[in-house]
Design a protein around this motif. Structure first.
Motif, PDB file in Angstrom:
ATOM      1  N   ALA A 165      -4.354   8.751  -0.319  1.00  0.00           N
ATOM      2  CA  ALA A 165      -2.928   8.257   0.075  1.00  0.00           C
ATOM      3  C   ALA A 165      -2.142   9.479   0.713  1.00  0.00           C
ATOM      4  O   ALA A 165      -1.410   9.191   1.472  1.00  0.00           O
ATOM      5  N   GLU A 198       2.535   1.539   3.294  1.00  0.00           N
ATOM      6  CA  GLU A 198       3.733   0.495   3.447  1.00  0.00           C
ATOM      7  C   GLU A 198       4.919   1.115   2.734  1.00  0.00           C
ATOM      8  O   GLU A 198       6.141   1.137   3.195  1.00  0.00           O
ATOM      9  N   ASP A 237       1.129   7.378  -5.157  1.00  0.00           N
ATOM     10  CA  ASP A 237       1.576   6.093  -5.027  1.00  0.00           C
ATOM     11  C   ASP A 237       2.559   5.952  -6.119  1.00  0.00           C
ATOM     12  O   ASP A 237       3.486   5.246  -6.093  1.00  0.00           O
ATOM     13  N   THR A 273       0.859  -1.030   0.329  1.00  0.00           N
ATOM     14  CA  THR A 273       0.053   0.039   0.124  1.00  0.00           C
ATOM     15  C   THR A 273       0.657   1.172   0.005  1.00  0.00           C
ATOM     16  O   THR A 273       2.143   1.152   0.315  1.00  0.00           O
TER      17      THR A 273
END
Length: 299
Positions: free
Chosen positions: A48, A5, A265, A2
């Motif tokens: 995010a 992470e 991301d 993710t």
């Protein structure tokens, strides 16, 4: 992994590899911080990015937790936005209340002209926050008086207070930085609202049309700071060829503003790829922005 992470992996790697980095960023202690930031910006943050800011809140003693650069705290993000406000201008400036503006101009004229010696034909006066331009009056024969207008401090303070009040009333609609007056002995005047330029003719933007052609922008949200006033952050108001949430490099010291990835991301994937395949330059202290520029713009 993710995005959360991936970001944790970057922080952990930096701490393991760079000797001067002895910890990861502090935990976010204010559960309302992200909502307050979104309210200030007037737009929601990408999920995010919001998650990252809810989890981490900068470095108490900046070490370079993000591959040698500083992960910014919410306090520093908001301080940056405070600084940038002066550059954020309406694209189509308008005067919200002409009558109120003329009344303010009358007060300013009276407060200033009281201190201009008799016998003048024309006199110019500029005023704005941090600006007080006092020229020598022009005489009827076209020559200029020997010295500038002598404006007492108390009078100058009173004029500045009136100008600041007018500026606050017109800021959202116009965004001017300075008023420039030309007064004539026949009682007429011209007033120019001056706006300082938010374009930077020396900066380049990549890809073309993806980033707005601005020096600084309130919708460029900084996340990572290089220590010299330049940033990696999220673009919440892209150019016509860009994407909301794209991650960009920007700052007054950057000749090239450019897109790293279409979202947070994707940017994290880029940084993870660096530490997993070619971490040598980062280990040796290379400037992260220079490495990114080489990859996306060229040397």
């Amino acid at each position: 992994m993710t995005p959360a992470e991936k970001l944790r992996r970057i922080f952990d790697w930096t701490q393991e590899v760079l000797d001067h980095v002895t910890d990861t960023p502090a935990a976010q202690a204010d559960p309302a911080a992200v909502a307050a930031l979104e309210a200030r910006l007037g737009v929601p943050l990408p999920d995010a990015v919001a998650e990252a800011l809810r989890t981490w809140d900068g470095e108490p003693d900046p070490m370079g937790c993000f591959l040698g650069h500083e992960w910014m705290s919410m306090v520093k993000i908001n301080r940056h936005l405070d600084d940038v406000k002066q550059f954020d201008k309406p694209e189509n400036p308008t005067v919200p209340d002409e009558a109120a503006a003329e009344a303010a101009f009358d007060e300013i004229a009276q407060g200033f002209l009281t201190h201009v010696p008799a016998g003048w034909a024309e006199v110019k006066f500029g005023i704005g926050p941090g600006v007080m331009k006092l020229g020598a009056p022009k005489l009827p024969d076209g020559s200029f008086a020997g010295k500038a207008v002598d404006l007492p401090r108390e009078a100058g303070d009173a004029l500045m207070a009136r100008v600041r009040a007018l500026m606050a009333a017109e800021n959202a609609a116009y965004g001017w930085d300075e008023l420039e007056f030309t007064f004539h002995a026949d009682g007429t005047r011209e007033v120019t609202r001056k706006r300082y330029d938010n374009l930077h003719k020396y900066q380049r933007y990549h890809p073309e049309g993806a980033i707005r052609d601005k020096y600084m922008h309130l919708k460029w949200l900084p996340l990572v700071h290089d220590g010299g006033g330049n940033y990696i952050g999220v673009d919440l108001d892209p150019g016509p060829n860009g994407t909301v949430g794209q991650v960009i490099v920007f700052g007054p010291g950057e000749d090239d503003h450019f897109v790293i990835a279409p979202d947070w991301d994707g940017a994290l994937d880029h940084f993870l790829g660096r530490i997993e395949s070619d971490s040598g330059p980062i280990r040796e202290g290379a400037h992260l922005h220079d490495l990114i520029r080489e990859a996306f713009v060229g040397g």
